[in-house]
Design an enzyme around this catalytic site. Sequence first.
Site, mmCIF file in Angstrom:
data_model
loop_
_atom_site.group_PDB
_atom_site.id
_atom_site.type_symbol
_atom_site.label_atom_id
_atom_site.label_comp_id
_atom_site.label_asym_id
_atom_site.label_seq_id
_atom_site.Cartn_x
_atom_site.Cartn_y
_atom_site.Cartn_z
ATOM 1 N N CYS A 2 69.831 -15.263 22.318
ATOM 2 C CA CYS A 2 71.006 -14.628 21.942
ATOM 3 C C CYS A 2 70.919 -13.661 20.994
ATOM 4 O O CYS A 2 70.106 -13.868 20.081
ATOM 5 C CB CYS A 2 72.284 -15.728 21.731
ATOM 6 N N ARG A 27 67.409 -10.131 23.603
ATOM 7 C CA ARG A 27 67.507 -11.506 23.220
ATOM 8 C C ARG A 27 68.347 -12.267 24.492
ATOM 9 O O ARG A 27 68.693 -13.502 24.284
ATOM 10 C CB ARG A 27 68.288 -11.579 21.852
ATOM 11 N N TRP A 75 72.463 -15.768 25.703
ATOM 12 C CA TRP A 75 71.230 -16.167 26.880
ATOM 13 C C TRP A 75 71.419 -17.904 26.983
ATOM 14 O O TRP A 75 71.293 -18.575 26.185
ATOM 15 C CB TRP A 75 69.870 -15.986 26.414
ATOM 16 N N ASN A 99 73.863 -18.623 17.166
ATOM 17 C CA ASN A 99 72.458 -18.405 18.061
ATOM 18 C C ASN A 99 71.543 -19.635 17.995
ATOM 19 O O ASN A 99 71.950 -20.215 16.812
ATOM 20 C CB ASN A 99 71.619 -17.499 17.240
ATOM 21 N N GLY A 100 70.918 -20.060 18.722
ATOM 22 C CA GLY A 100 70.360 -21.228 18.684
ATOM 23 C C GLY A 100 70.826 -22.682 19.374
ATOM 24 O O GLY A 100 71.514 -22.176 20.354
ATOM 25 N N GLU A 473 47.449 -13.106 32.543
ATOM 26 C CA GLU A 473 48.266 -12.089 32.362
ATOM 27 C C GLU A 473 48.841 -11.109 33.163
ATOM 28 O O GLU A 473 49.930 -11.010 33.374
ATOM 29 C CB GLU A 473 47.555 -11.339 31.087
ATOM 30 N N LYS A 477 52.601 -10.835 34.378
ATOM 31 C CA LYS A 477 53.402 -9.735 34.296
ATOM 32 C C LYS A 477 54.076 -9.387 35.607
ATOM 33 O O LYS A 477 55.276 -9.027 35.826
ATOM 34 C CB LYS A 477 52.184 -8.517 34.142
ATOM 35 N N GLU A 480 56.993 -11.868 36.287
ATOM 36 C CA GLU A 480 58.305 -11.610 35.325
ATOM 37 C C GLU A 480 59.258 -10.537 35.775
ATOM 38 O O GLU A 480 60.271 -10.573 35.617
ATOM 39 C CB GLU A 480 58.022 -11.890 33.903
ATOM 40 N N HIS A 496 37.960 -25.098 44.713
ATOM 41 C CA HIS A 496 38.395 -26.652 44.435
ATOM 42 C C HIS A 496 39.818 -27.110 44.667
ATOM 43 O O HIS A 496 40.652 -27.999 44.208
ATOM 44 C CB HIS A 496 38.088 -26.804 42.953
ATOM 45 N N LYS A 595 63.598 -11.349 25.270
ATOM 46 C CA LYS A 595 62.537 -10.896 24.754
ATOM 47 C C LYS A 595 61.840 -12.018 23.546
ATOM 48 O O LYS A 595 60.594 -12.085 23.551
ATOM 49 C CB LYS A 595 62.756 -9.779 23.922
HETATM 50 C C1 AGP Z 1 55.601 -11.591 27.849
HETATM 51 O O1 AGP Z 1 55.730 -10.647 28.935
HETATM 52 C C2 AGP Z 1 56.772 -12.578 27.859
HETATM 53 N N1 AGP Z 1 58.044 -12.087 28.007
HETATM 54 C C3 AGP Z 1 56.596 -13.890 26.920
HETATM 55 O O2 AGP Z 1 55.491 -14.635 27.692
HETATM 56 C C4 AGP Z 1 56.342 -13.827 25.667
HETATM 57 O O3 AGP Z 1 55.028 -13.387 25.341
HETATM 58 C C5 AGP Z 1 56.318 -14.982 24.902
HETATM 59 O O4 AGP Z 1 57.514 -15.300 25.098
HETATM 60 C C6 AGP Z 1 55.769 -15.038 23.303
HETATM 61 O O5 AGP Z 1 56.531 -14.391 22.653
HETATM 62 P P1 AGP Z 1 56.061 -13.802 21.315
HETATM 63 O O6 AGP Z 1 54.852 -13.139 21.475
HETATM 64 O O7 AGP Z 1 57.399 -13.181 20.677
HETATM 65 O O8 AGP Z 1 56.063 -15.166 20.547
#
Ligand code: AGP
Length: 600
Positions: A2, A27, A75, A99-100, A473, A477, A480, A496, A595
């Site tokens: 948030c 956020r 969020w 927030n939180g 990774e 990508k 997501e 396996h 984010k």
């Molecule tokens: C990356 O594309 C993601 N959105 C997510 O995995 C991110 O890297 C993860 O939440 C960690 O975030 P940070 O680097 O701000 O700690």
Amino acid sequence: MCGIVGIIKSNSLKTEAIDILKKLEYRGYDSAGISLFEKNRIKTIKSVGKISELEKKSKNFSDKNFTGIIGHTRWATHGVVNRNNAHPFSDENLTLVCNGIIENYLKIQNRYVDIPSNIQSDTEVSFYFLSYLLNKYKNPDHAIKTFLKTIKGNYAFVIFIKKNDSFYLLKNGSPISLSHKAKSFYICSDSSILSSYHNKIYHLKDGDIIKINNNFVKKLNNNSKISFEDNSVSQNPYDKGKFQHYMLKEIHEQPKVLKDTQEKYISEFFVDFETKFKNLFNVNKIVLVGCGTAYHAGMIGEYYFNKFTNLDVSSELASELRYKNLNYNQKTLYIFISQSGETMDTLMALKYVKKYNQKTLIITNSLQSSMVREADVTIPTYALKEVGVASTKAFTCQVLSLANLSLEVGKMNKSLSNLDYNKNMKILGLLPAKLKKLIKDFSPIAKYLAKKITLVNSCYFLGRNIAYPIALEGSLKLKEISYMHSEGFPGGEMKHGPIALIDKNTMTVCIAPNNELYEKSLSNAQEISARNGKIIILSSVKRINKGSTEMKVSNLPKENFIDTPFIYSIPLQLISYYFALNEGTDIDQPRNLAKSVTVE
Ligand code: AGP
């Protein structure tokens, strides 16, 4: 999660608050709201969806005659996404945003009959609880202090109370900052945003209760003075320029930010490494910790440290580490990696290892973040603000940081010869130009490959050794931003179990750098092809002879061990981007994500 904004005294309260909320959308963006207030009146407007919906809804409402505003983009954690659960929670006397997470909200809800039993949101429970305390205590300051003593969790609250025409900020765990000039105050959960408004800032500390009344600001938790510091971050990351999405812009920025990061490291940060870092690295073991993409950077770091140093090294997911027993008799350095420096799982893992007096280092892109305040040592990345939810440039800068660190430590510990150190440093120096050309050359290929992925239902990524985290990774990508089902595997593991997934409706991207495992990676591709699985082979090897049905991409630049993660990750970012573009998803703000993940 948030985002929070608050403004006291401005000629355009509504426009500025909405502008800031748009910047905070990274956020979370499932619902939003604002409350305008003055000493006799509180007016709240809320909507479901992005800030543009709130903007439309509040368009005809004038902010004239109001003295302040608070706003929130949500969020969802507790309670479904709907208008009621959007913040601010308000009535004619009180309005607040949070927030939180308030962890003991159910206990509070069950204890006080004034709190309705059918509400689901921890913040709404907090709102009713504070209303109850405001009725109970004559002095709102006492109500706020009791409120704070009762609630448990990680949070930041911004509150307006009509009774004494006062504004309160409370912090425990979630970031919140206050900037000011003369009689105007701006509050935001992302301090970098405030630099466009004021150049004096205060980052609240855990336990802080700040009260603003009649242009007067003071701390209620102790008598210490609020010491505003300079806030001179100057950049405009919110300008997309010629790019359709922040993600594409940020992919293209990589050569530049990697160059800046490398220059800072060699001209400042790692100069005289031994004097500065000898003590920190006087350990037997290194543990690299992060979440999501940052964890993948940590895994790549594990391969670097394993190759260039003689230290025992492992990587850990932050969310798992904090529930494990630590071997604290061993001398260990924990290296945390986080773009935002605010990810709750990583922050909690950092606090956890600190409790056992372990050495800590944070690699981050956010120098004003909570993790910087916790860790013994900070190594910055200079990726500048990353707006797209999918991490691209922050990731490659993290990898660059780990590459430099492992080389420096290897040289210092004499596990790496000067010759090899110089050779690798030279490769890192040449990287930006190499990547610039790669992005240009690979973009049309990525568009072509992205179309091929539309033909399948699932997409797998395979890699061995340092290409394994690159595969993970690449898969993260893709899933997501496009919502395509995807997984990453170490090539050696296919037989396996995962090979059972392969049929004609699957695509497998084999990451096959030109190294001693190249032949083995090709064998993986053949085994998949033999089961009718579709294949893309990414390699710098110019002639790939094996098999006939594979799609071969053999024009990647020649790689070395140290630059392999960059040379193979950027093409994967581009493929994911163009695939998601074809799918029409919300690339910069994919569904269900945020984010900066500031809840556990
Ligand atoms: C990356 O594309 C993601 N959105 C997510 O995995 C991110 O890297 C993860 O939440 C960690 O975030 P940070 O680097 O701000 O700690």
